[in-house]
Design a protein around this motif. Structure first.
Motif, PDB file in Angstrom:
ATOM      1  N   MET A   1      -7.147  58.597  32.564  1.00  0.00           N
ATOM      2  CA  MET A   1      -6.506  57.291  32.632  1.00  0.00           C
ATOM      3  C   MET A   1      -5.052  57.472  32.273  1.00  0.00           C
ATOM      4  O   MET A   1      -4.709  58.087  31.277  1.00  0.00           O
ATOM      5  N   SER A   2      -4.153  56.946  33.023  1.00  0.00           N
ATOM      6  CA  SER A   2      -2.723  57.099  32.776  1.00  0.00           C
ATOM      7  C   SER A   2      -2.250  56.065  31.787  1.00  0.00           C
ATOM      8  O   SER A   2      -2.844  55.005  31.615  1.00  0.00           O
ATOM      9  N   ASP A   3      -1.106  56.401  31.086  1.00  0.00           N
ATOM     10  CA  ASP A   3      -0.539  55.464  30.131  1.00  0.00           C
ATOM     11  C   ASP A   3       0.085  54.297  30.872  1.00  0.00           C
ATOM     12  O   ASP A   3       0.760  54.454  31.883  1.00  0.00           O
ATOM     13  N   LYS A   4      -0.137  53.091  30.299  1.00  0.00           N
ATOM     14  CA  LYS A   4       0.459  51.888  30.863  1.00  0.00           C
ATOM     15  C   LYS A   4       1.078  51.089  29.736  1.00  0.00           C
ATOM     16  O   LYS A   4       0.860  51.363  28.562  1.00  0.00           O
ATOM     17  N   ASN A   5       1.811  50.047  30.090  1.00  0.00           N
ATOM     18  CA  ASN A   5       2.442  49.233  29.078  1.00  0.00           C
ATOM     19  C   ASN A   5       1.430  48.500  28.220  1.00  0.00           C
ATOM     20  O   ASN A   5       1.684  48.171  27.080  1.00  0.00           O
ATOM     21  N   THR A   6       0.272  48.199  28.786  1.00  0.00           N
ATOM     22  CA  THR A   6      -0.772  47.517  28.018  1.00  0.00           C
ATOM     23  C   THR A   6      -2.036  48.359  28.064  1.00  0.00           C
ATOM     24  O   THR A   6      -2.541  48.678  29.134  1.00  0.00           O
ATOM     25  N   ARG A   7      -2.602  48.707  26.868  1.00  0.00           N
ATOM     26  CA  ARG A   7      -3.804  49.523  26.833  1.00  0.00           C
ATOM     27  C   ARG A   7      -5.037  48.642  26.982  1.00  0.00           C
ATOM     28  O   ARG A   7      -5.035  47.454  26.665  1.00  0.00           O
ATOM     29  N   ARG A   8      -6.125  49.259  27.412  1.00  0.00           N
ATOM     30  CA  ARG A   8      -7.398  48.569  27.502  1.00  0.00           C
ATOM     31  C   ARG A   8      -7.890  48.230  26.101  1.00  0.00           C
ATOM     32  O   ARG A   8      -7.792  49.016  25.179  1.00  0.00           O
ATOM     33  N   VAL A   9      -8.476  47.056  25.926  1.00  0.00           N
ATOM     34  CA  VAL A   9      -9.094  46.663  24.662  1.00  0.00           C
ATOM     35  C   VAL A   9     -10.506  47.207  24.642  1.00  0.00           C
ATOM     36  O   VAL A   9     -11.320  46.854  25.495  1.00  0.00           O
ATOM     37  N   GLY A  43      -6.959  57.031  27.582  1.00  0.00           N
ATOM     38  CA  GLY A  43      -5.894  57.630  28.373  1.00  0.00           C
ATOM     39  C   GLY A  43      -5.542  58.995  27.808  1.00  0.00           C
ATOM     40  O   GLY A  43      -6.409  59.845  27.575  1.00  0.00           O
ATOM     41  N   ASN A  44      -4.249  59.229  27.561  1.00  0.00           N
ATOM     42  CA  ASN A  44      -3.782  60.493  26.989  1.00  0.00           C
ATOM     43  C   ASN A  44      -3.671  60.428  25.462  1.00  0.00           C
ATOM     44  O   ASN A  44      -3.054  61.309  24.855  1.00  0.00           O
ATOM     45  N   SER A  45      -4.241  59.414  24.888  1.00  0.00           N
ATOM     46  CA  SER A  45      -4.223  59.281  23.424  1.00  0.00           C
ATOM     47  C   SER A  45      -5.603  59.592  22.877  1.00  0.00           C
ATOM     48  O   SER A  45      -6.616  59.151  23.424  1.00  0.00           O
ATOM     49  N   THR A  71      -2.956  64.004  24.329  1.00  0.00           N
ATOM     50  CA  THR A  71      -3.582  65.090  25.076  1.00  0.00           C
ATOM     51  C   THR A  71      -2.831  65.411  26.372  1.00  0.00           C
ATOM     52  O   THR A  71      -3.163  66.376  27.072  1.00  0.00           O
ATOM     53  N   GLY A  72      -1.827  64.630  26.713  1.00  0.00           N
ATOM     54  CA  GLY A  72      -1.038  64.850  27.927  1.00  0.00           C
ATOM     55  C   GLY A  72      -0.015  63.752  28.066  1.00  0.00           C
ATOM     56  O   GLY A  72       0.171  62.908  27.171  1.00  0.00           O
ATOM     57  N   GLY A  73       0.671  63.731  29.184  1.00  0.00           N
ATOM     58  CA  GLY A  73       1.652  62.694  29.418  1.00  0.00           C
ATOM     59  C   GLY A  73       2.928  62.944  28.640  1.00  0.00           C
ATOM     60  O   GLY A  73       3.341  64.084  28.397  1.00  0.00           O
ATOM     61  N   VAL A  74       3.544  61.855  28.220  1.00  0.00           N
ATOM     62  CA  VAL A  74       4.835  61.929  27.537  1.00  0.00           C
ATOM     63  C   VAL A  74       4.668  61.531  26.080  1.00  0.00           C
ATOM     64  O   VAL A  74       3.599  61.108  25.645  1.00  0.00           O
ATOM     65  N   VAL A  75       5.765  61.665  25.330  1.00  0.00           N
ATOM     66  CA  VAL A  75       5.771  61.285  23.920  1.00  0.00           C
ATOM     67  C   VAL A  75       5.513  59.788  23.771  1.00  0.00           C
ATOM     68  O   VAL A  75       5.939  58.984  24.596  1.00  0.00           O
ATOM     69  N   GLU A  76       4.782  59.440  22.717  1.00  0.00           N
ATOM     70  CA  GLU A  76       4.615  58.025  22.373  1.00  0.00           C
ATOM     71  C   GLU A  76       5.120  57.809  20.946  1.00  0.00           C
ATOM     72  O   GLU A  76       4.827  58.596  20.049  1.00  0.00           O
ATOM     73  N   GLY A 154      -3.026  49.160  21.262  1.00  0.00           N
ATOM     74  CA  GLY A 154      -4.436  49.499  21.262  1.00  0.00           C
ATOM     75  C   GLY A 154      -5.178  48.610  20.275  1.00  0.00           C
ATOM     76  O   GLY A 154      -4.852  48.595  19.084  1.00  0.00           O
ATOM     77  N   THR A 155      -6.133  47.829  20.761  1.00  0.00           N
ATOM     78  CA  THR A 155      -6.935  46.953  19.909  1.00  0.00           C
ATOM     79  C   THR A 155      -8.381  47.397  20.034  1.00  0.00           C
ATOM     80  O   THR A 155      -9.015  47.205  21.072  1.00  0.00           O
ATOM     81  N   TYR A 156      -8.903  48.005  18.958  1.00  0.00           N
ATOM     82  CA  TYR A 156     -10.234  48.620  19.015  1.00  0.00           C
ATOM     83  C   TYR A 156     -11.168  47.895  18.052  1.00  0.00           C
ATOM     84  O   TYR A 156     -11.051  48.010  16.834  1.00  0.00           O
ATOM     85  N   GLN A 157     -12.092  47.151  18.616  1.00  0.00           N
ATOM     86  CA  GLN A 157     -13.017  46.372  17.812  1.00  0.00           C
ATOM     87  C   GLN A 157     -14.250  47.205  17.443  1.00  0.00           C
ATOM     88  O   GLN A 157     -14.801  47.909  18.298  1.00  0.00           O
ATOM     89  N   ASN A 158     -14.660  47.095  16.192  1.00  0.00           N
ATOM     90  CA  ASN A 158     -15.925  47.680  15.733  1.00  0.00           C
ATOM     91  C   ASN A 158     -16.065  49.161  16.061  1.00  0.00           C
ATOM     92  O   ASN A 158     -17.129  49.632  16.468  1.00  0.00           O
TER      93      ASN A 158
END
Length: 476
Positions: A1-9, A43-45, A71-76, A154-158
């Motif tokens: 999955m590529s990095d985007k401005n909004t991550r999947r919840v 994604g790459n995180s 794990t890849g992509g660019v710096v965050e 990134g919003t990770y529930q439970n």
């Protein structure tokens, strides 16, 4: 999955993560690949959360950490990390300063880079919490995290790992019980560590429950137990446990319950014709006569007059010389003894003023060298008139009474029983129109002789203290 401005919840287990073979924990109660730790990718995180202790006890410190990797992509650039925790936890410390602390989360903000191929390749955020007394026990409590970065949020529930607080380990101890008697209340006190105020403790005699009490703020429960039978009893205290604490019980305590004390009664004989400066007999009778051997304390209001041994007839007498007129509240307090309960009596004695024609006397006390277990003579010289009596005391304890002879002298034999400094007092009763008087001296009593015939010798007679201490017209 590529990095985007909004991550999947992520609200649970990612099907993608399972398919990819990543180590994950699916919410409450799911097993983790390693105790207290889980890892997932988005994604790459890559995120790894670790809990230092997933089964802590109340009061323990638990550290929760989240490691961020690329794990890849660019710096965050990580701009904020929010660690969510059970509300019964209290934030203690972290590895990042200036946190925003709320009841259910701690948030830190900054600008931390994570590179995929050069240093720094990771950032780890730690948050330490103290486990509170109000945490549920045996129930998985959820932890998770949210974050914001330059590539999105990134919003990770439970996500977990979950933390299950263990029940408190408790100990129960029963205080030593002594002096229990049939029909008399005896306090049983049990102390529980690990319990909470208001928790119940049960008390047992053998296998039978005899009562219960609740823990106070100091962790102690008490119960007033009234034994119904004499002889051997086996006492024990049991803390049954609660939703937050495991049960425990004290060791068994074997005691002997005695028969109840004999009830005693004390009576003061009527006192008439009491007069300032004149000797008046106070007499207390204790029944039954089994009370013999105890003592009676005579008091005038709050003032201790004397402590007198109860004789074989159950009587105690004291020659009292009032110093003021009017009504006096006289009490006689019987001490009790083994098998006999204490008792008390009171009476109001009216004391008349002394006649104006009375004359004064002086009393001079003489005590020679004193030694434990060696008899010696104590003498008092009364001037002013012959007649009457002199009461000799060691402190407030009467050691003897003697009649004043025609030369104004009264003597007794005294055998000290205790080594050390003693205050010896002579109280002349007065006689006829002669007022009472008194004298006292401090006497150093030496140790018992180490040998010889035990005769202390006269050692020379000396007057200690101020001879002829004038008490004059007492109360006049």
């Amino acid at each position: 999955m590529s990095d985007k401005n909004t991550r999947r919840v992520l609200a649970g287990l990612s099907a993608f993560a399972v398919a990819a073979g990543f180590a994950v924990t699916a919410g409450v109660g799911a097993a983790s690949a390693a105790p207290g730790s889980l890892t997932w990718d988005d994604g790459n995180s890559r995120f790894t959360r670790t809990v230092s202790n997933t089964t802590p006890n109340e009061g323990d410190i638990v550290t929760v950490s989240t490691k961020f990797e690329r794990t890849g992509g660019v710096v965050e650039w990580l701009q904020a990390v929010k660690d969510l925790h059970p509300t019964c936890f209290t934030y203690v410390s972290g590895n990042t300063s200036n946190p925003d602390v709320k009841p259910d989360y701690v948030r830190v903000a900054g600008n931390w880079p994570v590179y995929p191929n050069i240093s720094p390749k990771s950032q780890t955020f730690e948050f330490s919490y103290r486990v509170g007394a109000d945490c549920e026990r045996g129930v998985p409590l959820m932890t998770t995290m949210h974050y914001s970065g330059s590539l999105g949020d990134g919003t990770y529930q439970n996500k977990g790992p979950t933390i299950t607080v263990s029940k408190n380990t408790t100990t129960t101890s029963l205080a030593q019980v002594a002096g229990a008697q049939v029909g008399q209340p005896t306090t049983l006190a049990a102390t529980v560590t690990g319990g909470a105020q208001g928790d119940t403790v049960e008390f047992f005699d053998g296998g039978s429950k005899i009562g219960a009490g609740t823990l106070n703020a100091n962790g102690t429960a008490i119960y007033a137990w009234t034994p119904g039978s004499r002889g051997a009893h086996e006492l024990m205290a049991r803390f049954a446990g609660t939703a937050k604490a495991n049960g425990s019980e004290s060791s068994k305590q074997n005691i002997e319950v005695l028969s109840s004390d004999i009830v005693s009664t004390t009576v003061i004989a009527p006192v008439t014709n009491a007069q300032v400066g004149q000797s008046t007999t106070l007499k207390a009778t204790v029944s039954p006569t089994a009370a013999a051997g105890g003592t009676v304390k005579f008091k005038d209001g709050g003032q201790l007059l004397a402590e007198v041994t109860v004789n074989a007839s159950g009587e105690a007498t004291y020659a009292w010389t009032p110093t003021t007129d009017g009504n006096h509240s006289i009490t006689a307090d019987y001490s009790g003894r083994a098998g006999v309960a204490a008792s008390t009596a009171s009476a109001t004695v009216n004391v008349a003023a002394k006649p104006v024609q009375n004359t004064d006397s002086t009393t001079a006390l003489t005590v020679g060298s004193a030694q434990v277990s060696v008899a010696q003579t104590i003498s008092a010289q009364v001037t002013g008139s012959a007649g009457g009596t002199v009461t000799f005391k060691d402190g407030n304890t009467v050691i003897g009474t003697a009649t004043v002879d025609s030369n104004g002298r009264a003597s007794i034999s005294w055998t000290p029983a205790v080594q050390g400094q003693r205050v010896i007092r002579a109280e002349y009763s007065g006689s006829g129109t002669v007022n009472a008087s008194a004298d006292q001296i401090s006497v150093a009593v030496a140790a018992a002789p180490s040998g010889g015939d035990g005769d202390g010798g006269d050692g020379g007679t000396s007057s200690a203290g101020s001879l002829g201490t004038m008490f004059g017209s007492l109360g006049g």
